[in-house]
Scaffold this motif. Structure first.
Motif, PDB file in Angstrom:
ATOM      1  N   GLU A  97      -2.354  24.530  15.242  1.00 20.99           N
ATOM      2  CA  GLU A  97      -3.015  25.567  14.446  1.00 20.99           C
ATOM      3  C   GLU A  97      -3.018  26.898  15.196  1.00 20.99           C
ATOM      4  O   GLU A  97      -2.871  27.966  14.596  1.00 20.99           O
ATOM      5  CB  GLU A  97      -4.447  25.134  14.138  1.00 20.99           C
ATOM      6  CG  GLU A  97      -5.204  26.115  13.260  1.00 20.99           C
ATOM      7  CD  GLU A  97      -6.597  25.628  12.904  1.00 20.99           C
ATOM      8  OE1 GLU A  97      -7.519  26.466  12.896  1.00 20.99           O
ATOM      9  OE2 GLU A  97      -6.753  24.418  12.632  1.00 20.99           O
ATOM     10  N   THR A  98      -3.133  26.812  16.520  1.00 23.75           N
ATOM     11  CA  THR A  98      -3.125  28.030  17.344  1.00 23.75           C
ATOM     12  C   THR A  98      -1.798  28.763  17.205  1.00 23.75           C
ATOM     13  O   THR A  98      -1.757  29.991  17.049  1.00 23.75           O
ATOM     14  CB  THR A  98      -3.378  27.680  18.826  1.00 23.75           C
ATOM     15  OG1 THR A  98      -4.633  27.012  18.940  1.00 23.75           O
ATOM     16  CG2 THR A  98      -3.385  28.939  19.679  1.00 23.75           C
ATOM     17  N   GLU A  99      -0.710  28.013  17.258  1.00 15.44           N
ATOM     18  CA  GLU A  99       0.615  28.621  17.106  1.00 15.44           C
ATOM     19  C   GLU A  99       0.765  29.247  15.722  1.00 15.44           C
ATOM     20  O   GLU A  99       1.332  30.322  15.564  1.00 15.44           O
ATOM     21  CB  GLU A  99       1.709  27.566  17.317  1.00 15.44           C
ATOM     22  CG  GLU A  99       1.965  27.207  18.753  1.00 15.44           C
ATOM     23  CD  GLU A  99       2.444  28.377  19.587  1.00 15.44           C
ATOM     24  OE1 GLU A  99       3.092  29.294  19.038  1.00 15.44           O
ATOM     25  OE2 GLU A  99       2.152  28.388  20.787  1.00 15.44           O
ATOM     26  N   ALA A 100       0.235  28.552  14.723  1.00 14.98           N
ATOM     27  CA  ALA A 100       0.325  29.056  13.348  1.00 14.98           C
ATOM     28  C   ALA A 100      -0.412  30.382  13.204  1.00 14.98           C
ATOM     29  O   ALA A 100       0.114  31.342  12.624  1.00 14.98           O
ATOM     30  CB  ALA A 100      -0.240  28.029  12.367  1.00 14.98           C
ATOM     31  N   ARG A 101      -1.609  30.447  13.735  1.00 18.64           N
ATOM     32  CA  ARG A 101      -2.398  31.682  13.628  1.00 18.64           C
ATOM     33  C   ARG A 101      -1.761  32.814  14.436  1.00 18.64           C
ATOM     34  O   ARG A 101      -1.764  33.979  14.016  1.00 18.64           O
ATOM     35  CB  ARG A 101      -3.833  31.430  14.105  1.00 18.64           C
ATOM     36  CG  ARG A 101      -4.609  30.475  13.205  1.00 18.64           C
ATOM     37  CD  ARG A 101      -6.074  30.396  13.612  1.00 18.64           C
ATOM     38  NE  ARG A 101      -6.771  29.365  12.857  1.00 18.64           N
ATOM     39  CZ  ARG A 101      -7.230  29.526  11.614  1.00 18.64           C
ATOM     40  NH1 ARG A 101      -7.052  30.686  10.996  1.00 18.64           N
ATOM     41  NH2 ARG A 101      -7.862  28.539  10.997  1.00 18.64           N
TER      42      ARG A 101
END
Length: 236
Positions: free
Chosen positions: A160-164
């Motif tokens: 999710e961190t990479e996505a954001r």
């Protein structure tokens, strides 16, 4: 006056329209305008038409288009057009009874008499394909929202961190690479994830090398340490 079933007639003629590839929207609009006039006059055998009124009802703005379309409808036996040479007397039209007509219009293709109609259809189809392609391109250029990105990264088993991080970065630059709009954000996201994995692997490698170097340095330093309690009076 004729006994015409309004609904049956329209159903029959609309079915005919669907089968006839020669027609374009202008022909259909003209026919509906004539039918409305015919209905208003209570379905006479023939009736005089007012060109300006028919053009207004069918949304045709050109006199040449009006004359071409009404003649084509007559030639293809949707109506019978009887032009008048008398300026004080309008042209006449006869409408076929589609629901019970003993002589229904024949649907056929004649390239010599249908060049303009065919060109109109080809042009329209080409325009529609262009619009659809443009819409598809626009859809692929950027995600609908951050949730769209989160779902895609989750599907690709990324964090999710990479996505954001990905979303915030490209949102801030207007979904462009330099000055060029992004063509496919899915492909860009996959490249981002690959680069992220490569970066993480390289970082891990660097950490291991640093740890190894620190251990070696620590060992070397230990060899240099002397015993402060050593007795220098002892013989060598």
């Amino acid at each position: 006056m004729q006994d015409i079933n309004y609904i049956n007639h329209l159903n029959a003629v609309l079915e005919q329209f669907a089968k006839d590839e020669r027609l374009n929207p202008t022909h259909i609009s003209m026919y509906i305008a004539l039918f409305r006039f015919w209905n208003y006059l209570h379905f006479p055998e023939t009736f005089h038409v007012n060109r300006e009124e028919i053009m207004k009802l069918s949304k045709i703005g050109s006199k040449s288009t009006y004359h071409r379309v009404v003649r084509e409808l007559s030639h293809w036996e949707y109506i019978v057009y009887m032009p008048s040479k008398n300026p004080f007397k309008g042209s006449s039209v006869k409408m076929f009874k589609f629901e019970t007509s003993s002589k229904p219009p024949r649907v056929h293709y004649n390239p010599k008499s249908n060049t303009s109609s065919k060109q109109a259809l080809v042009s329209k189809n080409k325009r529609n394909k262009t619009i659809i392609n443009k819409i598809n391109i626009e859809k692929g250029r950027k995600p609908k929202d951050e949730k769209d990105v989160l779902e895609f990264f989750k599907k690709e088993k990324s964090t999710e961190t990479e996505a954001r991080t990905f979303f915030n970065h490209y949102q801030s630059v207007g979904w462009k690479l330099g000055k060029v709009p992004i063509q496919d954000w899915h492909a860009l996201a996959k490249k981002w994830m690959l680069n992220s994995k490569s970066f993480a692997a390289e970082k891990e490698k660097q950490n291991l090398m640093t740890q190894s170097q620190n251990k070696d340095k620590h060992k070397a330093t230990d060899h240099l340490h002397t015993n402060r309690d050593k007795n220098y009076n002892q013989p060598l």
